[in-house]
Scaffold this motif. Sequence first.
Motif, PDB file in Angstrom:
ATOM      1  N   TYR A  14      -2.017   0.897  -2.561  1.00 32.84           N
ATOM      2  CA  TYR A  14      -1.470   0.537  -4.045  1.00 32.84           C
ATOM      3  C   TYR A  14      -1.600   1.885  -4.937  1.00 32.84           C
ATOM      4  CZ  TYR A  14      -1.243  -4.152  -2.288  1.00 32.84           C
ATOM      5  OH  TYR A  14      -0.678  -5.394  -1.858  1.00 32.84           O
ATOM      6  N   SER A  15      -2.659   2.797  -4.552  1.00 34.67           N
ATOM      7  CA  SER A  15      -2.894   4.034  -5.068  1.00 34.67           C
ATOM      8  C   SER A  15      -1.467   4.789  -5.072  1.00 34.67           C
ATOM      9  CB  SER A  15      -4.146   4.550  -4.737  1.00 34.67           C
ATOM     10  OG  SER A  15      -5.074   3.971  -4.706  1.00 34.67           O
ATOM     11  N   PHE A  16      -1.000   4.770  -4.011  1.00 37.12           N
ATOM     12  CA  PHE A  16       0.273   5.533  -3.441  1.00 37.12           C
ATOM     13  C   PHE A  16       1.472   4.925  -4.284  1.00 37.12           C
ATOM     14  CE2 PHE A  16       4.112   6.015  -1.054  1.00 37.12           C
ATOM     15  CZ  PHE A  16       4.310   7.095  -0.908  1.00 37.12           C
ATOM     16  N   ILE A  17       1.602   3.596  -4.292  1.00 38.79           N
ATOM     17  CA  ILE A  17       2.527   2.915  -5.045  1.00 38.79           C
ATOM     18  C   ILE A  17       2.665   3.242  -6.536  1.00 38.79           C
ATOM     19  CG2 ILE A  17       3.404   0.619  -5.749  1.00 38.79           C
ATOM     20  CD1 ILE A  17       2.773  -0.298  -3.151  1.00 38.79           C
ATOM     21  N   GLY A  18       1.290   3.160  -7.060  1.00 37.80           N
ATOM     22  CA  GLY A  18       1.306   3.853  -8.433  1.00 37.80           C
ATOM     23  C   GLY A  18       1.437   4.970  -8.407  1.00 37.80           C
ATOM     24  N   TRP A  19       1.060   5.921  -7.688  1.00 37.09           N
ATOM     25  CA  TRP A  19       1.528   7.430  -8.001  1.00 37.09           C
ATOM     26  C   TRP A  19       2.907   7.360  -8.026  1.00 37.09           C
ATOM     27  CZ3 TRP A  19       4.394  10.447  -4.776  1.00 37.09           C
ATOM     28  CH2 TRP A  19       4.312  11.745  -5.014  1.00 37.09           C
ATOM     29  N   VAL A  20       3.758   6.833  -7.063  1.00 40.55           N
ATOM     30  CA  VAL A  20       5.247   6.969  -7.148  1.00 40.55           C
ATOM     31  C   VAL A  20       5.863   6.225  -8.243  1.00 40.55           C
ATOM     32  CG1 VAL A  20       7.266   5.801  -6.028  1.00 40.55           C
ATOM     33  CG2 VAL A  20       5.499   6.558  -4.701  1.00 40.55           C
ATOM     34  N   CYS A  21       5.212   5.303  -8.876  1.00 41.21           N
ATOM     35  CA  CYS A  21       5.818   4.495 -10.213  1.00 41.21           C
ATOM     36  C   CYS A  21       5.412   5.510 -11.445  1.00 41.21           C
ATOM     37  CB  CYS A  21       5.103   3.272 -10.427  1.00 41.21           C
ATOM     38  SG  CYS A  21       5.632   2.142  -9.273  1.00 41.21           S
ATOM     39  N   GLU A  22       4.324   6.137 -11.388  1.00 46.01           N
ATOM     40  CA  GLU A  22       3.922   7.010 -12.441  1.00 46.01           C
ATOM     41  C   GLU A  22       4.747   8.478 -12.578  1.00 46.01           C
ATOM     42  OE1 GLU A  22       1.354   7.581 -14.828  1.00 46.01           O
ATOM     43  OE2 GLU A  22       0.739   5.611 -15.187  1.00 46.01           O
ATOM     44  N   VAL A  46      -6.746   4.813  -9.824  1.00 49.55           N
ATOM     45  CA  VAL A  46      -6.825   3.678 -10.833  1.00 49.55           C
ATOM     46  C   VAL A  46      -5.937   2.349 -10.676  1.00 49.55           C
ATOM     47  CG1 VAL A  46      -5.054   4.614 -12.449  1.00 49.55           C
ATOM     48  CG2 VAL A  46      -7.025   3.277 -13.257  1.00 49.55           C
ATOM     49  N   TYR A  47      -4.781   2.776 -10.021  1.00 47.71           N
ATOM     50  CA  TYR A  47      -3.950   1.639  -9.568  1.00 47.71           C
ATOM     51  C   TYR A  47      -4.393   0.857  -8.468  1.00 47.71           C
ATOM     52  CZ  TYR A  47      -0.349   3.082 -12.752  1.00 47.71           C
ATOM     53  OH  TYR A  47       0.483   3.375 -13.814  1.00 47.71           O
ATOM     54  N   GLY A  48      -5.104   1.652  -7.507  1.00 44.37           N
ATOM     55  CA  GLY A  48      -5.590   1.034  -6.314  1.00 44.37           C
ATOM     56  C   GLY A  48      -6.874   0.328  -6.836  1.00 44.37           C
ATOM     57  N   PHE A  49      -7.733   0.652  -7.615  1.00 41.88           N
ATOM     58  CA  PHE A  49      -8.755  -0.145  -8.010  1.00 41.88           C
ATOM     59  C   PHE A  49      -7.971  -1.380  -8.857  1.00 41.88           C
ATOM     60  CE2 PHE A  49     -11.381   3.860  -7.647  1.00 41.88           C
ATOM     61  CZ  PHE A  49     -12.075   3.370  -6.593  1.00 41.88           C
ATOM     62  N   GLY A  50      -7.150  -1.225  -9.707  1.00 41.70           N
ATOM     63  CA  GLY A  50      -6.562  -2.409 -10.482  1.00 41.70           C
ATOM     64  C   GLY A  50      -6.087  -3.377  -9.608  1.00 41.70           C
ATOM     65  N   ALA A  51      -5.524  -3.086  -8.491  1.00 38.50           N
ATOM     66  CA  ALA A  51      -4.830  -3.992  -7.501  1.00 38.50           C
ATOM     67  C   ALA A  51      -6.076  -4.765  -6.786  1.00 38.50           C
ATOM     68  CB  ALA A  51      -3.944  -3.011  -6.456  1.00 38.50           C
ATOM     69  N   MET A  52      -7.062  -3.836  -6.348  1.00 46.83           N
ATOM     70  CA  MET A  52      -8.081  -4.741  -5.604  1.00 46.83           C
ATOM     71  C   MET A  52      -8.772  -5.764  -6.707  1.00 46.83           C
ATOM     72  SD  MET A  52      -8.093  -3.751  -2.834  1.00 46.83           S
ATOM     73  CE  MET A  52      -6.336  -3.724  -2.796  1.00 46.83           C
ATOM     74  N   ALA A  53      -8.841  -5.410  -7.908  1.00 48.78           N
ATOM     75  CA  ALA A  53      -9.459  -6.121  -8.982  1.00 48.78           C
ATOM     76  C   ALA A  53      -8.686  -7.306  -9.114  1.00 48.78           C
ATOM     77  CB  ALA A  53      -9.758  -5.391 -10.559  1.00 48.78           C
ATOM     78  N   VAL A  54      -7.342  -7.083  -9.108  1.00 49.46           N
ATOM     79  CA  VAL A  54      -6.330  -8.130  -9.548  1.00 49.46           C
ATOM     80  C   VAL A  54      -6.403  -9.351  -8.128  1.00 49.46           C
ATOM     81  CG1 VAL A  54      -3.960  -9.170  -9.655  1.00 49.46           C
ATOM     82  CG2 VAL A  54      -4.835  -7.269 -10.989  1.00 49.46           C
ATOM     83  N   LEU A  55      -6.371  -8.547  -6.929  1.00 55.63           N
ATOM     84  CA  LEU A  55      -6.231  -9.548  -5.635  1.00 55.63           C
ATOM     85  C   LEU A  55      -7.683 -10.281  -5.512  1.00 55.63           C
ATOM     86  CD1 LEU A  55      -4.421  -6.942  -3.589  1.00 55.63           C
ATOM     87  CD2 LEU A  55      -3.435  -8.928  -4.368  1.00 55.63           C
ATOM     88  N   TYR A  56      -8.800  -9.498  -5.749  1.00 59.50           N
ATOM     89  CA  TYR A  56     -10.079 -10.231  -5.191  1.00 59.50           C
ATOM     90  C   TYR A  56     -10.864 -11.039  -6.391  1.00 59.50           C
ATOM     91  CZ  TYR A  56      -9.000  -7.868  -0.845  1.00 59.50           C
ATOM     92  OH  TYR A  56      -8.698  -7.521   0.420  1.00 59.50           O
ATOM     93  N   LEU A  57     -10.491 -10.502  -7.690  1.00 60.11           N
ATOM     94  CA  LEU A  57     -11.319 -10.954  -8.844  1.00 60.11           C
ATOM     95  C   LEU A  57     -10.590 -12.147  -9.351  1.00 60.11           C
ATOM     96  CD1 LEU A  57     -13.070  -7.851 -10.283  1.00 60.11           C
ATOM     97  CD2 LEU A  57     -14.004  -9.315  -8.876  1.00 60.11           C
TER      98      LEU A  57
END
Length: 260
Positions: A14-22, A46-57
């Motif tokens: 998700y960090s990589f996907i965020g980098w691609v989008c950005e 920041v996208y990786g942490f955001g994705a983890m927060a959405v998925l697990y929190l």
Amino acid sequence: MYEACMIFLFFLLYSFIGWVCETIWCSVGSRKWVNRGFLNGPLCPVYGFGAMAVLYLLRPFTENLFTLFLAAMVITSVLEYFTGWLLERLFHLKLWDYTGYFCNINGRVCLRNSILFGLMGVALVWLIHPWLKDVLLLIPVSLLIGLSWGLLAVLAADLWLTVRSALQLRDRVAELHRAVEELRERSEEHRLALQQHLEERREQLEGRVAQQREQLNRQLMSAREKYFQRRLIKAFPNMSSPHREALDRLKQAVAERKKR
């Protein structure tokens, strides 16, 4: 260990996907290639942490799309705000600035991006993550663990290089700032010294001019008292001289004496 490696690989994906989008977003907006991301590698953590927060929190909110959208919008905005604040505190650098955007908070978050993050959170939970999870489950356990450790080593090295470079950049910017301030202070001191010198010079020149004016007045007073000189001036009122201004002053002095 297996679960931790799965989470870590999801974080990297998700960090990589965020980098691609950005990168695509910024490159299209700038009409040139922009390698977006804090790290040297193709990752936006920041996208990786955001994705983890959405998925697990946000698991309690996944059943309702609208609730999930609002919760994802809030949690990712808080994460982006905190990340921006932390980077500014650590490195004295503001990597993004939404000042001027509608409904922004200290330039670190804005309503437009928050809405986009909320939509991305919904797409992540309902579309992207289930598919990626099935893909990762196809990887053998030993290979997945070895891949995770290898990528962790690469990430750690990249993080160390990036943090060191950011700290060096912070120190260089601070050093340049001090040099600019010192130059500005010296320039101001030079300006004040020059102004003081010019003021003293002006006073000296004014004193000299006053002395010369007084001397000229004495000469005029002396000249107008000379009878034969006065007579010549009166006899030939249209007389001229190469020193026209001096002669005119003398004619004026004689005229004033006559009035008395």
